[in-house]
Scaffold this motif. Structure first.
Motif, PDB file in Angstrom:
ATOM      1  N   LYS A  50       7.617  -1.357  71.678  1.00  0.00           N
ATOM      2  CA  LYS A  50       6.389  -1.195  70.848  1.00  0.00           C
ATOM      3  C   LYS A  50       6.543  -1.411  69.306  1.00  0.00           C
ATOM      4  O   LYS A  50       6.016  -0.432  68.459  1.00  0.00           O
ATOM      5  N   VAL A  51       7.196  -2.375  68.834  1.00  0.00           N
ATOM      6  CA  VAL A  51       7.409  -2.544  67.450  1.00  0.00           C
ATOM      7  C   VAL A  51       6.626  -4.180  66.843  1.00  0.00           C
ATOM      8  O   VAL A  51       6.720  -4.739  68.033  1.00  0.00           O
ATOM      9  N   PRO A  52       6.531  -4.271  65.931  1.00  0.00           N
ATOM     10  CA  PRO A  52       6.032  -5.508  65.534  1.00  0.00           C
ATOM     11  C   PRO A  52       7.109  -6.784  65.613  1.00  0.00           C
ATOM     12  O   PRO A  52       8.142  -6.266  65.402  1.00  0.00           O
ATOM     13  N   LEU A  53       6.736  -8.003  65.914  1.00  0.00           N
ATOM     14  CA  LEU A  53       7.603  -9.191  65.857  1.00  0.00           C
ATOM     15  C   LEU A  53       6.951 -10.085  65.151  1.00  0.00           C
ATOM     16  O   LEU A  53       6.004 -10.600  65.446  1.00  0.00           O
ATOM     17  N   ALA A  54       7.782 -10.859  64.477  1.00  0.00           N
ATOM     18  CA  ALA A  54       7.522 -12.100  63.530  1.00  0.00           C
ATOM     19  C   ALA A  54       8.505 -13.147  63.900  1.00  0.00           C
ATOM     20  O   ALA A  54       9.387 -12.962  64.044  1.00  0.00           O
ATOM     21  N   THR A  55       7.707 -14.275  64.689  1.00  0.00           N
ATOM     22  CA  THR A  55       8.644 -15.336  64.939  1.00  0.00           C
ATOM     23  C   THR A  55       8.124 -16.430  63.917  1.00  0.00           C
ATOM     24  O   THR A  55       7.401 -16.571  63.237  1.00  0.00           O
ATOM     25  N   ASP A  56       9.056 -17.752  64.156  1.00  0.00           N
ATOM     26  CA  ASP A  56       9.058 -18.838  63.135  1.00  0.00           C
ATOM     27  C   ASP A  56       8.962 -18.427  62.102  1.00  0.00           C
ATOM     28  O   ASP A  56       8.447 -19.186  60.881  1.00  0.00           O
TER      29      ASP A  56
END
Ligand SMILES: Cc1cc2nc3c(=O)[nH]c(=O)nc-3n(C[C@H](O)[C@H](O)[C@H](O)COP(=O)(O)OP(=O)(O)OC[C@H]3O[C@@H](n4cnc5c(N)ncnc54)[C@H](O)[C@@H]3O)c2cc1C
Length: 315
Positions: A110-116
């Protein structure tokens, strides 16, 4: 100094070169790197991972579960390793595998994720990533108990930072779950080098005219150890498979050298390759829009210029 875990991708027990930029990002201003490895021989990867600052290789196994076939269990095992080694950061390649696993880990934690992402700054928990087809680059602050980010292949220039890597075996208690089982992974028939991770890409547009004619691009790409890409028109016309389409509705690539052969330079195509380090355009129309956006332009017929280039490279 932060403890940073990096999910390592391998092919046939060899660490993919695209990982080195991610390790460099993880090292940042001297963080402690834990390389998380599954389904590969850790001892065999020791020397190459040590070159890029890895202090510990955590060779992760499930308790009897096939982690390669069950991504949910792999994510579970990775979370267990993060907790065991107290790594508050997890980085991976923004590849299909990296995005898949990180999404599962982020959802579970339940944590944020940044891809690319184009870059990460671990000390300030920020990432930089493109939006609106690359027209703008945002800096995002990642608030959460864990900092998860997937980095675009080739976005970070690899820099060696020699360290002595120790191999540690870790068995996670993951139980069993058959919700999603990978039965088979088919290697794409189009090229030996993965397009998203290639250092050199030779791409073909509408004038290529047939699947057979793509051979001239393959020969040129092969001469540089590169991969072949295509515009959407080439794909729609059936000259190339969708798996090699570059652009807004295709793959995002970031090679050192991108050679666009008979491609007009639409915004949708550029959305997929505009961060290439050097862009070369070959086009018979001197007024083609792509000549306003490339580093080097060659006015000419691709059927003359490309074979001539391949012949020069062969020398
Ligand atoms: C929602 C949306 C999403 C899209 N997504 C994508 C995407 O992901 N990727 C993508 O590529 N496009 C995408 N498109 C399509 C895009 O708008 C363009 O139509 C497409 O990129 C044009 O392909 P092209 O450059 O091969 O063809 P063209 O625009 O037809 O250009 C061909 C070029 O070849 C040159 N030429 C002709 N003959 C020769 C020769 N013998 N030698 C050298 N040069 C020659 C011409 O001068 C011309 O510049 C998308 C469009 C939309 C609306």
């Amino acid at each position: 100094m932060t403890k940073v875990a990096v999910l390592i991708e391998t092919t046939d027990n060899e660490v993919k070169a695209a990982n080195f930029g991610v390790l460099t990002a993880a090292h940042g201003d001297g963080h402690e790197i834990y390389a998380f490895l599954t389904g590969a021989d850790a001892e065999g990867c020791k020397a190459v991972l040590g070159k890029y600052g890895v202090g510990a290789i955590i060779s992760i196994e499930g308790d009897g579960a096939d982690l390669q076939a069950k991504p949910d269990l792999k994510a579970k095992a990775i979370i267990a390793a993060m907790k065991e080694y107290e790594t508050s950061v997890l980085l991976a390649l923004s590849s299909s595998e990296g995005r898949d696993i990180l999404a599962r880990v982020a959802a579970s934690l339940k944590v944020p994720l940044a891809t690319d992402c184009l870059s990460v700054d671990i000390s300030s928990s920020t990432v930089r990533k493109p939006y609106f087809s690359g027209k703008t680059i945002a800096t995002l602050k990642m608030n959460g108990a864990y900092f998860l980010s997937a980095i675009r292949p080739n976005a970070v220039e690899p820099a060696e930072a020699p360290a002595e890597a120790a191999v540690i075996s870790f068995t996670a208690v993951v139980g069993d779950y058959d919700g999603l089982v990978v039965k088979e992974i088919k290697q794409s028939s189009s090229g030996k080098v993965d397009l998203s991770e290639a250092n050199v890409i030779v791409s073909g547009g509408r004038p290529i005219g047939s699947e057979e004619n793509f051979k001239i691009l393959e020969e040129c790409a092969d001469a540089m150890g590169g991969a072949v890409g295509a515009s959407r028109v080439s794909v729609d016309e059936g000259y190339a498979p969708h798996s090699i389409q570059v652009g807004q509705t295709g793959k995002i690539v970031n090679p050192r050298l991108y050679i666009a052969c008979g491609i007009s330079g639409s915004v949708q195509h550029f959305a997929g390759m505009k961060t290439s380090k050097v862009i070369v355009a070959i086009n018979s129309d001197k007024d083609a829009p792509i000549f306003n956006k490339c580093d080097y332009g060659i006015v000419g017929d691709i059927f003359e210029v490309v074979p001539a280039l391949t012949a020069e490279l062969a020398k």
